[in-house]
Design an enzyme around this catalytic site. Structure first.
Site: not given
Ligand code: ACO
Length: 335
Positions: A119, A260, A290
């Protein structure tokens, strides 16, 4: 060949391309155990664009680059350098930059190469092009970031597939005799100590494609979302401040922050740390998800074309991605 060192490197043209097909959160609800409420609440994403079957990264790059060339008022034949940043090249080799060179009809034998910094690719690409151009050897360069993330996510994995989208963004960089304008300063960095946080494990020399790698789904992007989130917040805040410090410009002098587009919560945390009001932060993740390295140049193009950036404005780009990699660039708009 005449070496005439420029006084600055400016962005002379911008372009972008988003594929026609739009996949909304409501569309995802039809085949995944997810909801618009969860996706929008956690990430700020409402929809993403998806490339057509057979539409390759070089095809999207070609449209974005052509638009940037038109905006700069330059022909492809006047480019001296082409850098493409992507995590999903058309093929492992030749480089997508060479494929793009052919598609743009560039016949002169200029250097064309791919740069992979996930990214952070666009910020890395602009820095590499800028340093090459400062030699005086290259007067005009294309930096094109193009990504078909839909081709590498597992559409059955709700934790990752909902976050990404396809698209391309491009800038033309030109040597200028004006001083104190264009690309003012950049900081880049990487930390390869925990590559498993965000990766696509198979298909390379470490794990060549086999029936087993396909069966195990190892050709899909893998991510520890929570860990990535924590690092992204910390590093993007730090690097944005670091580049401002390097350039001797305070955050209140910024006209626009273009981060980003990975997650609105990450973006808001960076803006808060820099004490920048939301109207000075460019956010379009709602419509595109993204798009990895393409997200910043798509946003730059939109901001420039809609009049959000004007000549003389200080604009800050800050990125973070797999590797881990990161980069921040301060630019003074010169168009
Ligand atoms: N729909 C519904 N529920 C979901 C989904 C979905 N699409 N995806 C995950 N869940 C559930 C999980 O199973 C989990 O359930 P559980 O608590 O029963 O186990 C729950 O939601 C919470 O999941 P978390 O991973 O704790 O959610 P979080 O608040 O951390 O958000 C997210 C997840 C959006 C991925 C966040 O961590 C994030 O944005 N991280 C950054 C990742 C990123 O941007 N990556 C891109 C590549 S790197 C870059 O570009 C910089």
């Amino acid at each position: 060949m005449k070496f005439e060192k420029p006084n600055s490197i400016v962005i002379s043209g911008t372009g972008s391309y988003l594929p026609k097909k739009v996949l909304t959160n409501f569309d995802l609800e039809k085949f995944l155990d997810t909801s618009d409420e969860w996706i929008f609440g956690r990430s700020g994403i409402k929809a993403r664009h998806i490339a057509a079957d057979g539409e390759a990264v070089s095809d999207m790059a070609c449209v974005a680059a052509s638009r940037a060339l038109e905006d700069a008022g330059l022909d492809a034949s006047s480019m001296d350098l082409v850098i493409v940043t992507t995590v999903n090249p058309d093929m492992l080799f030749p480089s997508t930059a060479c494929l793009l060179q052919a598609k743009l009809g560039i016949r002169n034998n200029i250097p064309c190469f791919d740069l992979e910094a996930a990214c952070s690719g666009f910020v890395y690409g602009v820095e590499v092009a800028t340093r090459m151009m400062q030699s005086g050897l290259y007067k005009n360069a294309l930096v094109v970031s193009s990504e078909k993330m839909s081709s590498m996510v597992n559409w059955k994995d709700r934790a990752t597939c909902v976050l990404f989208g396809d698209g391309a963004g491009a800038v033309v960089l030109s040597a200028s005799s004006d001083e104190n304008t264009g690309i003012i300063g950049t900081v880049l960095g990487a930390d390869g100590s925990d590559t498993a946080m965000l990766r696509l494990p198979a298909g390379g020399s470490a794990m060549p494609t086999s029936e087993e790698t396909v069966r195990q789904g190892l050709h899909f992007l893998q991510m520890d979302g929570r860990e990535v989130f924590k690092h992204a917040v910390k590093i993007m805040q730090e690097k944005a401040l670091e580049v401002l410090d390097l350039c001797g410009i305070s955050a209140d002098k910024l006209s626009l922050l273009i981060p980003h587009q990975a997650n609105t919560r990450i973006i808001e945390s960076v803006a808060k740390r820099l004490k920048i009001p939301s109207e000075k932060v460019y956010v379009n993740i709602e419509n595109y998800g993204n798009t990895s390295s393409a997200s910043i140049p798509i946003a730059i193009d939109e901001a420039a074309r809609s009049g959000r950036i004007k000549k003389g404005d200080y604009v800050l780009f800050v990125a973070f991605g797999a590797g881990l990699t990161w980069g921040a660039t301060l630019a003074k708009w010169d168009k």
